[in-house]
Design an enzyme around this catalytic site. Structure first.
Site, PDB file in Angstrom:
ATOM      1  N   HIS A  19       9.750  -0.743  10.366  1.00  0.00           N
ATOM      2  CA  HIS A  19       8.958  -1.124  11.495  1.00  0.00           C
ATOM      3  C   HIS A  19       8.687  -3.608  11.584  1.00  0.00           C
ATOM      4  O   HIS A  19       8.212  -3.430  10.402  1.00  0.00           O
ATOM      5  CB  HIS A  19       8.113  -0.383  11.416  1.00  0.00           C
ATOM      6  CG  HIS A  19       7.858   0.791  11.547  1.00  0.00           C
ATOM      7  ND1 HIS A  19       6.230   1.383  11.826  1.00  0.00           N
ATOM      8  CD2 HIS A  19       8.949   1.309  11.973  1.00  0.00           C
ATOM      9  CE1 HIS A  19       6.935   2.828  11.618  1.00  0.00           C
ATOM     10  NE2 HIS A  19       8.240   3.243  11.709  1.00  0.00           N
TER      11      HIS A  19
ATOM     12  N   ASN B  28       7.633  -5.749  13.963  1.00  0.00           N
ATOM     13  CA  ASN B  28       5.535  -5.979  14.863  1.00  0.00           C
ATOM     14  C   ASN B  28       6.293  -8.146  15.333  1.00  0.00           C
ATOM     15  O   ASN B  28       6.041  -8.927  14.831  1.00  0.00           O
ATOM     16  CB  ASN B  28       4.858  -6.425  14.012  1.00  0.00           C
ATOM     17  CG  ASN B  28       4.698  -4.788  13.428  1.00  0.00           C
ATOM     18  OD1 ASN B  28       4.508  -3.593  14.449  1.00  0.00           O
ATOM     19  ND2 ASN B  28       5.310  -4.922  11.790  1.00  0.00           N
TER      20      ASN B  28
ATOM     21  N   HIS C 155       5.834  -2.734  18.276  1.00  0.00           N
ATOM     22  CA  HIS C 155       6.052  -2.248  17.222  1.00  0.00           C
ATOM     23  C   HIS C 155       7.627  -1.286  18.053  1.00  0.00           C
ATOM     24  O   HIS C 155       6.968  -0.293  18.342  1.00  0.00           O
ATOM     25  CB  HIS C 155       4.814  -1.377  17.433  1.00  0.00           C
ATOM     26  CG  HIS C 155       4.141  -0.427  16.194  1.00  0.00           C
ATOM     27  ND1 HIS C 155       4.440   1.335  16.247  1.00  0.00           N
ATOM     28  CD2 HIS C 155       4.706  -0.982  14.984  1.00  0.00           C
ATOM     29  CE1 HIS C 155       5.121   0.854  14.683  1.00  0.00           C
ATOM     30  NE2 HIS C 155       5.179   0.771  13.748  1.00  0.00           N
TER      31      HIS C 155
ATOM     32  N   TYR D 293       0.630  -1.590  -0.192  1.00  0.00           N
ATOM     33  CA  TYR D 293       0.135  -0.250   0.078  1.00  0.00           C
ATOM     34  C   TYR D 293       0.639   1.031   0.348  1.00  0.00           C
ATOM     35  O   TYR D 293       1.905   0.946   0.114  1.00  0.00           O
ATOM     36  CB  TYR D 293      -0.991  -0.100   1.285  1.00  0.00           C
ATOM     37  CG  TYR D 293       0.124  -0.003   2.432  1.00  0.00           C
ATOM     38  CD1 TYR D 293       0.656  -0.924   2.982  1.00  0.00           C
ATOM     39  CD2 TYR D 293      -0.883   1.370   3.869  1.00  0.00           C
ATOM     40  CE1 TYR D 293       1.147  -1.488   4.463  1.00  0.00           C
ATOM     41  CE2 TYR D 293      -0.406   1.225   4.503  1.00  0.00           C
ATOM     42  CZ  TYR D 293       0.822   0.175   5.325  1.00  0.00           C
ATOM     43  OH  TYR D 293       1.625  -0.018   5.905  1.00  0.00           O
TER      44      TYR D 293
ATOM     45  N   THR E 269       5.384  -7.469   5.036  1.00  0.00           N
ATOM     46  CA  THR E 269       5.324  -9.241   5.093  1.00  0.00           C
ATOM     47  C   THR E 269       3.984 -10.034   6.209  1.00  0.00           C
ATOM     48  O   THR E 269       3.351  -9.019   6.722  1.00  0.00           O
ATOM     49  CB  THR E 269       6.400  -9.914   6.168  1.00  0.00           C
ATOM     50  OG1 THR E 269       6.576  -9.839   7.249  1.00  0.00           O
ATOM     51  CG2 THR E 269       7.808  -8.857   5.081  1.00  0.00           C
TER      52      THR E 269
ATOM     53  N   ASP F 295       1.519   4.465   2.000  1.00  0.00           N
ATOM     54  CA  ASP F 295       2.168   5.306   3.537  1.00  0.00           C
ATOM     55  C   ASP F 295       2.509   6.848   3.888  1.00  0.00           C
ATOM     56  O   ASP F 295       3.983   6.453   3.123  1.00  0.00           O
ATOM     57  CB  ASP F 295       2.507   4.126   4.331  1.00  0.00           C
ATOM     58  CG  ASP F 295       2.425   4.893   6.186  1.00  0.00           C
ATOM     59  OD1 ASP F 295       1.436   5.756   5.410  1.00  0.00           O
ATOM     60  OD2 ASP F 295       2.574   3.775   6.821  1.00  0.00           O
TER      61      ASP F 295
END
Lengths: 495, 67
Positions: free
Chosen positions: A152, A154, A237, A88, A98, A90
Site C-alpha cells: 500500500h 500512502n 491510501h 510488525y 517505510t 499483519d
C-alpha cells in the site's frame, strides 16, 4: 501552489518455512519480526492511540483520536525501528512500513532497506527453529493460488482536496499504470487463457471505491486515517499497486503519483478521460502485454492504457510548466523517466525489461521456457516466477539479475545499508528514529504521530508529532545532541 | 551501474540531432548482446539456484490472504 507531500509504502511479504516441522505463518511472521533486534534489547512498542482505520473518507466525519486498535491483542510482534519504519505482523505476513519520505528517491532507498531487514530477520528467525529449517521471504503479492496480500502506498494531502475529485481523476491513472508498476505473474484468477499478466494484484480487485482492503478490494480505497492533524490532512491510501523490486518501478510508482497529486490539488487537470468500467479495464490492462488494449470510455469510443498514460504525462508536463514552483531534481528525473518508459512501451512494452518487474521477469521466464520446452503450467517455470521475488541476495533471481547488471539501479548499496539503521533526515521520521536510537530504554512506544516517553520521574509522557514535516534533523538535531535523556529532552521541548 | 537495456531507449524524441540517435547502433548491438548474455548466464546457472525440489516447493507455497 501545491502543498509539500510525504509518502510511505507498506509491504506484506510472503513467508514460507521449509523444514522438518511445519510452523504456522502467523507464528513464523512473529518470529521473523521478533528476531530482528539486538540481543538483550527491548522492542519499542507500537502506539495505537490515534488509529482509526475504519474511518471513511466519504462520510465527511472528522476523525477523532482515542479509538484503540486491535492487532496487539494477540501479542504479535509489532515494533518501531531506528530508521523510523514500523515492522510488525499483519494478516499472517511480516510487514514493513517505510518511514515517511519527502521524495520518490528516498522512498526507493527506505523501501529497499526493508528488503535487507526482512532477509536478515528471516535468517535470525531460522536459527531459533529446529535444525534444517529455513524461513523464506518473498517480496510479492500473491501465491498464485487465490491469496493476495498488499503493498500500500500512502500519500499525505491537504484535507481541502475533495475526495470525489481524487477518485474521478485517479481511477484512469490507476488502471493504466501497471505498464510500469506491474510485478508480473503467471496465470490468472479470472481467465484460464492468461499465461502471464502484468500485475500480481489486478485480479483481486472487484469494486471501484470502498473501505475494505481484504475483501471486495476497491481500486480507490477510502480509509481516512491521516496519522497527522486530521483537520489539515488526509491520507490517500492506495492499495491497487504491486510490490516492486526494480528500483525504476518503485521510483515511478510513487514519483508519478506525487506529481499528479500536486496537479490534482491545484485542480489543474481538466476533462480527464472517464472509463466506462474501471475495474474491468484494470483486469484487461493487466491481461494484455501490448499496452494497446481498447478500454471503453463512458462517453463512447475507447482509449488504450498507453494513450491514457500519455494523457496524464502531458497534463502533468503542462501543469509543472505553468505553476509557480520550480521542479526539484528528483521531480525532473521522474518526468524524464516517465516519458522514457512510455516511449519504450510504445515501441514494445517488453523492451522495458531491466527497468520494470513484469518485463524483466517475463524475459527470464521466456528464456527458461524456451530452453527446456516448458509451458506456463510447468511448476519449474512457476518456481522461477516465485523465486524472482526471494529477498536473499544470493538466491533471489531479481537480485542475481541486478548483480549481473541486467537491471538498472537508481540508488547505491551503501545508501540502502545506511537506511537500515538511519531515518530520512527531512521528515518527522528523523525525530522518531533518532529518539529510539539514542534513548531506546526510555521510549515506551512510538506511532506515526506520537512518541510515548518514560522519564522515570512521573507519568509516561506522550509527545504528539502531528506535522509530518516537523522533527527533521535541521529542526531538532541540535536539540537532541544537547540532551542526555528524555527528561532533559522534554524539559527543552517545553522550553 | 548498468546499461541494462535502458540508455539506448532514453529520450530519443527529445534530440534535435537525429544523428546522435543513429550513431550508437553498434553500441546498441553490443549492449543488446550483453543483455542477452546477462540473462543467458543466469539461465545457465538457474537450476543450481532454484529451490531444490522446485516443483514440490511451488506446489506447497500457500499464503494466507492479506490486505
Amino acid at each position: 501552489m501545491s502543498s509539500r507531500k510525504f509518502v510511505g509504502v507498506e509491504t506484506e511479504y510472503g513467508i514460507a518455512v521449509d523444514g522438518p516441522s511445519p510452523v504456522n505463518p502467523v507464528l513464523a511472521s512473529s518470529m521473523v519480526v521478533g528476531a530482528y533486534r539486538a540481543a538483550g534489547q527491548e522492542d519499542v512498542r507500537w502506539d495505537h492511540t490515534d488509529e482509526s482505520p475504519q474511518r471513511d473518507a466519504r462520510s465527511g466525519v472528522v476523525p477523532a483520536p482515542g479509538e484503540p486498535m486491535i492487532d496487539d491483542e494477540l501479542g504479535l510482534a509489532n515494533t518501531v525501528l531506528t530508521n523510523g519504519a514500523r515492522f510488525y505482523v499483519d494478516h499472517a505476513h511480516p510487514e514493513y512500513a517505510t518511514p515517511e519520505c519527502a521524495n520518490a528517491r528516498d522512498l526507493v532507498v527506505w523501501d529497499r532497506a526493508g528488503e535487507l531487514i526482512l532477509a536478515d530477520a528471516a535468517e535470525r528467525a531460522a536459527a531459533s527453529l529446529p535444525a534444517g529449517s529455513r524461513v523464506l521471504i518473498h517480496k510479492n503479492n500473491t501465491d498464485g493460488k487465490g491469496a493476495a496480500y498488499g503493498t500500500h502506498e500512502n500519500y499525505l494531502l491537504p484535507r481541502s482536496v475533495p475526495f470525489g475529485r481524487l477518485t474521478r481523476q485517479l481511477l484512469p491513472f490507476f488502471v493504466s499504470r501497471p505498464l510500469y508498476t506491474g510485478a508480473g505473474r503467471i496465470g490468472s484468477e479470472l481467465d484460464r487463457g492468461v499465461g502471464f499478466q502484468l500485475t500480481q494484484r489486478a485480479d483481486f480487485f472487484e469494486v471501484e471505491v470502498g473501505l475494505e482492503t481484504t475483501l471486495k478490494r476497491p481500486l480507490m480505497n477510502t480509509r481516512d486515517e491521516p496519522h497527522a492533524d486530521p483537520n489539515r490532512y488526509r491520507r490517500l491510501h492506495v492499495i491497487n499497486g504491486d510490490a516492486n523490486l526494480c528500483e525504476v518501478a518503485t521510483f515511478l510508482k510513487v514519483g508519478t503519483m506525487l506529481l499528479l497529486l500536486d496537479a490534482i490539488e491545484d485542480d489543474a487537470l481538466s476533462a480527464v478521460p472517464v472509463l466506462a468500467e474501471p475495474v474491468a479495464a484494470f483486469h484487461a490492462v493487466s491481461h494484455d502485454l501490448t499496452g494497446r488494449v481498447d478500454l471503453p470510455l463512458e462517453a463512447g469510443g475507447s482509449i488504450t492504457p498507453l494513450a491514457l498514460q500519455r494523457w496524464y504525462l502531458d497534463a502533468v508536463l503542462r501543469y509543472v510548466k505553468d505553476r509557480d514552483q520550480a521542479l526539484e531534481p528528483v521531480e525532473e528525473e521522474v518526468l524524464t523517466r516517465w516519458e522514457a518508459v512510455l516511449d519504450t512501451a510504445e515501441e514494445d512494452p517488453r523492451h522495458l525489461a531491466g527497468q520494470v518487474d513484469w518485463a524483466t521477469k517475463l524475459e527470464l521466464l521466456e528464456g527458461y521456457r524456451q530452453r527446456h520446452g516448458l509451458g506456463w503450467d510447468s511448476d519449474r517455470v512457476k518456481m522461477v516466477d516465485l523465486q524472482y521475488h526471494d529477498v536473499r541476495p544470493d538466491r533471489g533471481l531479481y537480485h542475481r539479475l541486478a548483480a549481473r547488471g541486467r537491471v538498472e539501479r537508481l540508488v547505491d548499496n551503501a545508501e540502502v545499508a545506511a537506511a537500515v539503521h538511519s531515518p530520512p533526515e527531512d521528515t518527522r521520521a528523523w525525530f522518531r528514529g533518532e529518539c529510539i536510537r539514542r534513548f531506546r530504554s526510555q521510549v515506551v512506544a512510538a506511532g506515526w504521530d506520537a512518541l510515548v516517553l518514560d522519564t522515570g520521574r512521573d507519568n509516561l509522557q506522550r509527545v504528539p508529532m502531528m506535522e509530518p514535516g516537523r522533527g527533521t534533523r535541521a529542526q531538532v538535531g541540535g536539540l537532541l545532541d544537547a540532551v542526555d535523556d528524555v527528561a532533559a529532552l522534554l524539559d527543552r521541548l517545553r522550553g | 551501474m548498468s546499461d541494462g537495456g535502458q540508455s539506448q531507449r532514453r529520450s530519443g524524441e527529445q534530440s534535435p540531432d537525429a544523428a546522435v540517435e543513429q550513431t550508437p547502433v553498434e553500441g546498441e548491438d553490443a549492449r543488446a548482446r550483453d543483455v542477452v548474455d546477462d540473462v543467458d548466464e543466469l539461465l545457465d546457472e538457474i537450476d543450481d539456484v532454484l529451490e531444490e525440489n522446485a516443483e514440490e516447493f511451488v506446489r506447497g507455497y500457500v499464503q494466507k490472504g492479506g490486505q
